[in-house]
Write a protein that holds these residues in place. Sequence first.
Motif, PDB file in Angstrom:
ATOM      1  N   VAL A  11       0.867  -1.330   0.031  1.00 49.51           N
ATOM      2  CA  VAL A  11       0.068  -0.103   0.182  1.00 49.51           C
ATOM      3  C   VAL A  11       1.071   1.204  -0.061  1.00 49.51           C
ATOM      4  O   VAL A  11       0.637   2.264  -0.808  1.00 49.51           O
ATOM      5  N   ILE A  12       1.972   1.163   0.711  1.00 49.23           N
ATOM      6  CA  ILE A  12       2.881   2.356   1.101  1.00 49.23           C
ATOM      7  C   ILE A  12       3.899   2.468  -0.308  1.00 49.23           C
ATOM      8  O   ILE A  12       4.014   3.522  -0.689  1.00 49.23           O
ATOM      9  N   ALA A  13       4.366   1.250  -0.783  1.00 48.70           N
ATOM     10  CA  ALA A  13       5.472   1.413  -1.764  1.00 48.70           C
ATOM     11  C   ALA A  13       5.349  -0.080  -2.366  1.00 48.70           C
ATOM     12  O   ALA A  13       4.925  -1.263  -2.132  1.00 48.70           O
ATOM     13  N   GLU A  14       6.024   0.138  -3.720  1.00 48.14           N
ATOM     14  CA  GLU A  14       6.135  -1.217  -4.498  1.00 48.14           C
ATOM     15  C   GLU A  14       7.117  -2.185  -4.092  1.00 48.14           C
ATOM     16  O   GLU A  14       8.196  -1.692  -3.655  1.00 48.14           O
ATOM     17  N   VAL A  15       6.675  -3.398  -3.584  1.00 51.85           N
ATOM     18  CA  VAL A  15       7.608  -4.225  -2.834  1.00 51.85           C
ATOM     19  C   VAL A  15       8.194  -5.309  -3.754  1.00 51.85           C
ATOM     20  O   VAL A  15       7.038  -6.118  -4.317  1.00 51.85           O
ATOM     21  N   ASN A  16       9.333  -5.827  -4.099  1.00 50.49           N
ATOM     22  CA  ASN A  16       9.688  -6.906  -4.802  1.00 50.49           C
ATOM     23  C   ASN A  16      10.171  -7.785  -3.936  1.00 50.49           C
ATOM     24  O   ASN A  16      11.264  -7.763  -3.300  1.00 50.49           O
ATOM     25  N   ALA A  17       9.237  -8.974  -3.786  1.00 52.71           N
ATOM     26  CA  ALA A  17       9.630  -9.707  -2.622  1.00 52.71           C
ATOM     27  C   ALA A  17      10.356 -11.142  -3.716  1.00 52.71           C
ATOM     28  O   ALA A  17      10.306 -12.166  -2.975  1.00 52.71           O
ATOM     29  N   GLU A  18      10.916 -10.791  -4.732  1.00 48.37           N
ATOM     30  CA  GLU A  18      11.370 -12.082  -5.493  1.00 48.37           C
ATOM     31  C   GLU A  18      12.892 -12.193  -5.414  1.00 48.37           C
ATOM     32  O   GLU A  18      13.603 -11.131  -6.056  1.00 48.37           O
ATOM     33  N   PHE A  19      13.385 -12.824  -4.565  1.00 50.22           N
ATOM     34  CA  PHE A  19      14.684 -13.257  -4.460  1.00 50.22           C
ATOM     35  C   PHE A  19      14.903 -14.634  -3.863  1.00 50.22           C
ATOM     36  O   PHE A  19      13.789 -15.324  -3.565  1.00 50.22           O
ATOM     37  N   PRO A  20      15.799 -15.336  -4.211  1.00 48.81           N
ATOM     38  CA  PRO A  20      16.084 -16.806  -4.118  1.00 48.81           C
ATOM     39  C   PRO A  20      15.975 -17.097  -2.509  1.00 48.81           C
ATOM     40  O   PRO A  20      16.075 -16.586  -1.630  1.00 48.81           O
ATOM     41  N   THR A  21      15.349 -18.315  -2.367  1.00 48.59           N
ATOM     42  CA  THR A  21      15.362 -18.685  -1.113  1.00 48.59           C
ATOM     43  C   THR A  21      16.704 -19.258  -0.412  1.00 48.59           C
ATOM     44  O   THR A  21      17.468 -19.862  -1.152  1.00 48.59           O
ATOM     45  N   MET A  22      16.646 -18.756   0.492  1.00 50.61           N
ATOM     46  CA  MET A  22      18.029 -18.732   1.526  1.00 50.61           C
ATOM     47  C   MET A  22      18.069 -20.535   1.959  1.00 50.61           C
ATOM     48  O   MET A  22      17.101 -21.068   2.216  1.00 50.61           O
ATOM     49  N   THR A  23      19.221 -21.081   1.987  1.00 50.73           N
ATOM     50  CA  THR A  23      19.415 -22.387   2.622  1.00 50.73           C
ATOM     51  C   THR A  23      19.486 -22.463   3.993  1.00 50.73           C
ATOM     52  O   THR A  23      19.667 -21.186   4.590  1.00 50.73           O
ATOM     53  N   ARG A  24      19.555 -23.298   4.528  1.00 56.98           N
ATOM     54  CA  ARG A  24      19.652 -23.417   6.124  1.00 56.98           C
ATOM     55  C   ARG A  24      20.879 -22.752   6.572  1.00 56.98           C
ATOM     56  O   ARG A  24      20.962 -21.811   7.462  1.00 56.98           O
ATOM     57  N   ARG A  25      21.800 -23.131   5.982  1.00 59.73           N
ATOM     58  CA  ARG A  25      23.313 -22.431   6.298  1.00 59.73           C
ATOM     59  C   ARG A  25      23.296 -21.020   6.174  1.00 59.73           C
ATOM     60  O   ARG A  25      23.823 -20.217   7.008  1.00 59.73           O
ATOM     61  N   GLN A  26      22.605 -20.513   4.739  1.00 60.68           N
ATOM     62  CA  GLN A  26      22.554 -19.092   4.655  1.00 60.68           C
ATOM     63  C   GLN A  26      21.843 -18.499   5.811  1.00 60.68           C
ATOM     64  O   GLN A  26      22.073 -17.201   6.145  1.00 60.68           O
ATOM     65  N   ARG A  27      20.673 -18.913   5.976  1.00 64.65           N
ATOM     66  CA  ARG A  27      19.792 -18.192   7.061  1.00 64.65           C
ATOM     67  C   ARG A  27      20.523 -18.294   8.449  1.00 64.65           C
ATOM     68  O   ARG A  27      20.628 -17.062   9.105  1.00 64.65           O
ATOM     69  N   LEU A  28      21.168 -19.307   8.879  1.00 61.37           N
ATOM     70  CA  LEU A  28      22.086 -19.164  10.277  1.00 61.37           C
ATOM     71  C   LEU A  28      23.388 -18.251   9.995  1.00 61.37           C
ATOM     72  O   LEU A  28      23.670 -17.582  10.878  1.00 61.37           O
ATOM     73  N   GLU A  29      24.060 -18.034   8.667  1.00 60.32           N
ATOM     74  CA  GLU A  29      24.943 -17.135   8.514  1.00 60.32           C
ATOM     75  C   GLU A  29      24.629 -15.789   8.791  1.00 60.32           C
ATOM     76  O   GLU A  29      25.192 -15.060   9.237  1.00 60.32           O
ATOM     77  N   ARG A  30      23.116 -15.424   8.255  1.00 62.63           N
ATOM     78  CA  ARG A  30      22.549 -14.345   8.111  1.00 62.63           C
ATOM     79  C   ARG A  30      22.662 -13.969   9.658  1.00 62.63           C
ATOM     80  O   ARG A  30      22.968 -12.740  10.216  1.00 62.63           O
ATOM     81  N   TRP A  31      21.949 -14.801  10.456  1.00 62.99           N
ATOM     82  CA  TRP A  31      21.819 -14.437  11.888  1.00 62.99           C
ATOM     83  C   TRP A  31      23.189 -14.345  12.553  1.00 62.99           C
ATOM     84  O   TRP A  31      23.061 -13.450  13.542  1.00 62.99           O
ATOM     85  N   ALA A  32      24.008 -14.916  12.420  1.00 59.85           N
ATOM     86  CA  ALA A  32      25.363 -14.855  13.109  1.00 59.85           C
ATOM     87  C   ALA A  32      25.736 -13.515  12.558  1.00 59.85           C
ATOM     88  O   ALA A  32      26.377 -12.474  13.578  1.00 59.85           O
ATOM     89  N   ASN A  33      25.756 -12.953  11.174  1.00 62.88           N
ATOM     90  CA  ASN A  33      26.240 -11.653  10.723  1.00 62.88           C
ATOM     91  C   ASN A  33      25.568 -10.529  11.638  1.00 62.88           C
ATOM     92  O   ASN A  33      26.068  -9.504  12.051  1.00 62.88           O
ATOM     93  N   LEU A  34      24.201 -10.785  11.663  1.00 62.11           N
ATOM     94  CA  LEU A  34      23.342  -9.619  12.359  1.00 62.11           C
ATOM     95  C   LEU A  34      23.702  -9.526  14.001  1.00 62.11           C
ATOM     96  O   LEU A  34      23.840  -8.245  14.457  1.00 62.11           O
ATOM     97  N   LEU A  35      24.056 -10.825  14.577  1.00 64.44           N
ATOM     98  CA  LEU A  35      24.426 -10.643  16.139  1.00 64.44           C
ATOM     99  C   LEU A  35      26.053 -10.012  15.960  1.00 64.44           C
ATOM    100  O   LEU A  35      26.333  -9.236  16.835  1.00 64.44           O
ATOM    101  N   GLU A  36      26.849 -10.447  15.093  1.00 63.74           N
ATOM    102  CA  GLU A  36      28.096  -9.954  15.268  1.00 63.74           C
ATOM    103  C   GLU A  36      28.346  -8.251  14.781  1.00 63.74           C
ATOM    104  O   GLU A  36      29.254  -7.752  15.017  1.00 63.74           O
ATOM    105  N   ARG A  37      27.246  -7.712  14.411  1.00 63.34           N
ATOM    106  CA  ARG A  37      27.242  -6.285  14.087  1.00 63.34           C
ATOM    107  C   ARG A  37      27.503  -5.298  15.306  1.00 63.34           C
ATOM    108  O   ARG A  37      28.072  -4.437  15.110  1.00 63.34           O
TER     109      ARG A  37
END
Length: 140
Positions: A11-37
């Motif tokens: 409603v507010i903006a055009e959202v492009n939700a098309e991006f590849p599904t992350m693997t388990r490892r990629q999801r965990l890697e992203r979580w770790a990176n967020l914590l390391e910030r």
Amino acid sequence: MKHQTLEQLNVIAEVNAEFPTMTRRQRLERWANLLERQPERCLSALPGTEYMSARERNEAHCLASPISIAFEDPILRAQGLEDDTYGAARRFFELSNWQLHRIVCHCHVGATMKAGWVALGVRAAMNDGVFAKLRALFRG
């Protein structure tokens, strides 16, 4: 931070939700990176997850937990992280109860923990599956 569904954002903006599904490892890697910030950031531990019934554990959450850090991330939410509960994190990151318990439970660190320490636990969980498979192979 205000959480909104994709429909609400459209409603507010055009959202492009098309991006590849992350693997388990990629999801965990992203979580770790967020914590390391912010490695010195104090986070709240979940109390006594090993003593909760399966239903209680599934619904357990607390403010400023390691799981909350993951849920604040729009990419992980877009990938399917439903909320900041123990059960949602366990399913989304494909962790066993024991793996997630080691990452978020207070019995290992007390009431609070530093984000950098949690990131190490998340990274260790990335490799747990590999070692478990190797142990099973050697045991026959």
